[in-house]
Write an enzyme that holds these catalytic residues in place. Sequence first.
Site, PDB file in Angstrom:
ATOM      1  N   GLY A  12       0.775  -1.242   0.000  1.00  0.00           N
ATOM      2  CA  GLY A  12       0.000   0.000   0.000  1.00  0.00           C
ATOM      3  C   GLY A  12       0.801   1.283   0.000  1.00  0.00           C
ATOM      4  O   GLY A  12       0.291   2.338   0.393  1.00  0.00           O
ATOM      5  N   SER A  13       2.049   1.245  -0.477  1.00  0.00           N
ATOM      6  CA  SER A  13       2.818   2.505  -0.498  1.00  0.00           C
ATOM      7  C   SER A  13       2.238   3.492  -1.511  1.00  0.00           C
ATOM      8  O   SER A  13       2.235   4.702  -1.284  1.00  0.00           O
ATOM      9  CB  SER A  13       4.307   2.249  -0.761  1.00  0.00           C
ATOM     10  OG  SER A  13       4.520   1.803  -2.071  1.00  0.00           O
ATOM     11  N   ASN A  14       1.720   2.976  -2.627  1.00  0.00           N
ATOM     12  CA  ASN A  14       1.069   3.891  -3.585  1.00  0.00           C
ATOM     13  C   ASN A  14      -0.213   4.463  -2.989  1.00  0.00           C
ATOM     14  O   ASN A  14      -0.512   5.644  -3.165  1.00  0.00           O
ATOM     15  CB  ASN A  14       0.762   3.154  -4.896  1.00  0.00           C
ATOM     16  CG  ASN A  14       1.994   3.034  -5.769  1.00  0.00           C
ATOM     17  OD1 ASN A  14       2.409   3.997  -6.408  1.00  0.00           O
ATOM     18  ND2 ASN A  14       2.607   1.865  -5.765  1.00  0.00           N
ATOM     19  N   MET A  90      -3.907  -7.639  -6.884  1.00  0.00           N
ATOM     20  CA  MET A  90      -3.418  -8.803  -7.627  1.00  0.00           C
ATOM     21  C   MET A  90      -4.540  -9.643  -8.236  1.00  0.00           C
ATOM     22  O   MET A  90      -4.490 -10.873  -8.215  1.00  0.00           O
ATOM     23  CB  MET A  90      -2.546  -9.673  -6.704  1.00  0.00           C
ATOM     24  CG  MET A  90      -1.403  -8.920  -6.055  1.00  0.00           C
ATOM     25  SD  MET A  90      -0.337  -8.087  -7.251  1.00  0.00           S
ATOM     26  CE  MET A  90       0.575  -9.505  -7.834  1.00  0.00           C
ATOM     27  N   ARG A  91      -5.543  -8.955  -8.780  1.00  0.00           N
ATOM     28  CA  ARG A  91      -6.664  -9.682  -9.363  1.00  0.00           C
ATOM     29  C   ARG A  91      -7.095  -9.045 -10.672  1.00  0.00           C
ATOM     30  O   ARG A  91      -6.971  -7.829 -10.825  1.00  0.00           O
ATOM     31  CB  ARG A  91      -7.868  -9.592  -8.428  1.00  0.00           C
ATOM     32  CG  ARG A  91      -8.106 -10.829  -7.733  1.00  0.00           C
ATOM     33  CD  ARG A  91      -9.002 -10.654  -6.548  1.00  0.00           C
ATOM     34  NE  ARG A  91      -8.519 -11.579  -5.566  1.00  0.00           N
ATOM     35  CZ  ARG A  91      -8.697 -12.884  -5.640  1.00  0.00           C
ATOM     36  NH1 ARG A  91      -9.417 -13.417  -6.605  1.00  0.00           N
ATOM     37  NH2 ARG A  91      -8.179 -13.682  -4.733  1.00  0.00           N
ATOM     38  N   ASN A 107      -4.370   1.671 -13.417  1.00  0.00           N
ATOM     39  CA  ASN A 107      -3.425   0.730 -12.801  1.00  0.00           C
ATOM     40  C   ASN A 107      -2.020   1.302 -12.965  1.00  0.00           C
ATOM     41  O   ASN A 107      -1.763   2.090 -13.872  1.00  0.00           O
ATOM     42  CB  ASN A 107      -3.505  -0.640 -13.474  1.00  0.00           C
ATOM     43  CG  ASN A 107      -2.620  -1.669 -12.783  1.00  0.00           C
ATOM     44  OD1 ASN A 107      -2.555  -1.708 -11.537  1.00  0.00           O
ATOM     45  ND2 ASN A 107      -1.916  -2.485 -13.552  1.00  0.00           N
ATOM     46  N   HIS A 109       2.050   0.034 -13.210  1.00  0.00           N
ATOM     47  CA  HIS A 109       2.862  -1.165 -13.449  1.00  0.00           C
ATOM     48  C   HIS A 109       4.339  -0.782 -13.379  1.00  0.00           C
ATOM     49  O   HIS A 109       4.752   0.203 -13.995  1.00  0.00           O
ATOM     50  CB  HIS A 109       2.521  -1.764 -14.820  1.00  0.00           C
ATOM     51  CG  HIS A 109       3.245  -3.041 -15.070  1.00  0.00           C
ATOM     52  ND1 HIS A 109       2.915  -4.217 -14.432  1.00  0.00           N
ATOM     53  CD2 HIS A 109       4.312  -3.332 -15.851  1.00  0.00           C
ATOM     54  CE1 HIS A 109       3.744  -5.170 -14.824  1.00  0.00           C
ATOM     55  NE2 HIS A 109       4.607  -4.662 -15.684  1.00  0.00           N
TER      56      HIS A 109
HETATM   57  C1  GRF Z   1       3.801  -1.508  -7.307  1.00  0.00           C
HETATM   58  O1  GRF Z   1       5.108  -1.792  -7.703  1.00  0.00           O
HETATM   59  C2  GRF Z   1       2.889  -1.441  -8.491  1.00  0.00           C
HETATM   60  O2  GRF Z   1       3.509  -0.979  -9.648  1.00  0.00           O
HETATM   61  C3  GRF Z   1       2.473  -2.886  -8.677  1.00  0.00           C
HETATM   62  O3  GRF Z   1       2.361  -3.388  -7.371  1.00  0.00           O
HETATM   63  C4  GRF Z   1       3.204  -2.655  -6.497  1.00  0.00           C
HETATM   64  C5  GRF Z   1       2.363  -2.174  -5.358  1.00  0.00           C
HETATM   65  O4  GRF Z   1       3.129  -1.570  -4.346  1.00  0.00           O
HETATM   66  N1  GRF Z   1       1.251  -2.947  -9.457  1.00  0.00           N
HETATM   67  P1  GRF Z   1       2.414  -0.879  -3.118  1.00  0.00           P
HETATM   68  O5  GRF Z   1       1.490  -1.926  -2.503  1.00  0.00           O
HETATM   69  O6  GRF Z   1       1.666   0.306  -3.602  1.00  0.00           O
HETATM   70  O7  GRF Z   1       3.518  -0.517  -2.172  1.00  0.00           O
END
Ligand code: GRF
Length: 201
Positions: A12-14, A90-91, A107, A109
């Site tokens: 969940g860092s994003n 992841m789905r 999304n 990536h």
């Molecule tokens: C990120 O690297 C994103 O690009 C990929 O999954 C990872 C999620 O990281 N889809 P976080 O959970 O947001 O830290």
Amino acid sequence: MMNIAVLASGNGSNFQAIVEAAHDKKIKSKIKILVVDVETAFARQRARKYGIRDIFINPAGCKDREEFDKKIIEVLEEENIDLIVLAGFMRILCSFFVAKYKDRILNIHPALLPSFKGDAAIKDAYEYGVKVTGVTVHFVDEKVDSGPIILQQAVTVSSDDDIKSLEEKIHKVEHKLYLKAIQLIEEGRISVQARRVIIKS
Ligand code: GRF
């Protein structure tokens, strides 16, 4: 102002970067809810820290993917969500979900698509030996890592990088690039023509 839902499965860092940006008024949208498909996802702890509603929808409690997706939609409707942000979710979403929220699901990536699709993109790119990799923000369609590309940013792989340092570089770029994409959408500057995303200046 848009209402955003973030869907995540893990760290969940994003998610946190987006929440902090909303808090600092770098984006205008409201982060209404975090939806996770993994009960123990660390992202939930981040949500609680920031006072954001979080909900776990258990895929094992659903008879199929469709039922799982319908449960997510119920929550999204309850919260009047305009934009869905996948952040390490992841789905694969079903086609009725993607159609219902056409051009309203993002999304991120950790590679320059269409290279290195899938869930081990950073490692795959590193082991392949690329000199440049990067980050892609794209709209979601029914296939994995395949929708129209909104933004990409390159990240250089240097000789002294290992996977960990490369990961760190990529995550740093991710947290900024996701905000940029959300800002462009907030400003109404994005349109989609077939696979091409046009950004108005
Ligand atoms: C990120 O690297 C994103 O690009 C990929 O999954 C990872 C999620 O990281 N889809 P976080 O959970 O947001 O830290």
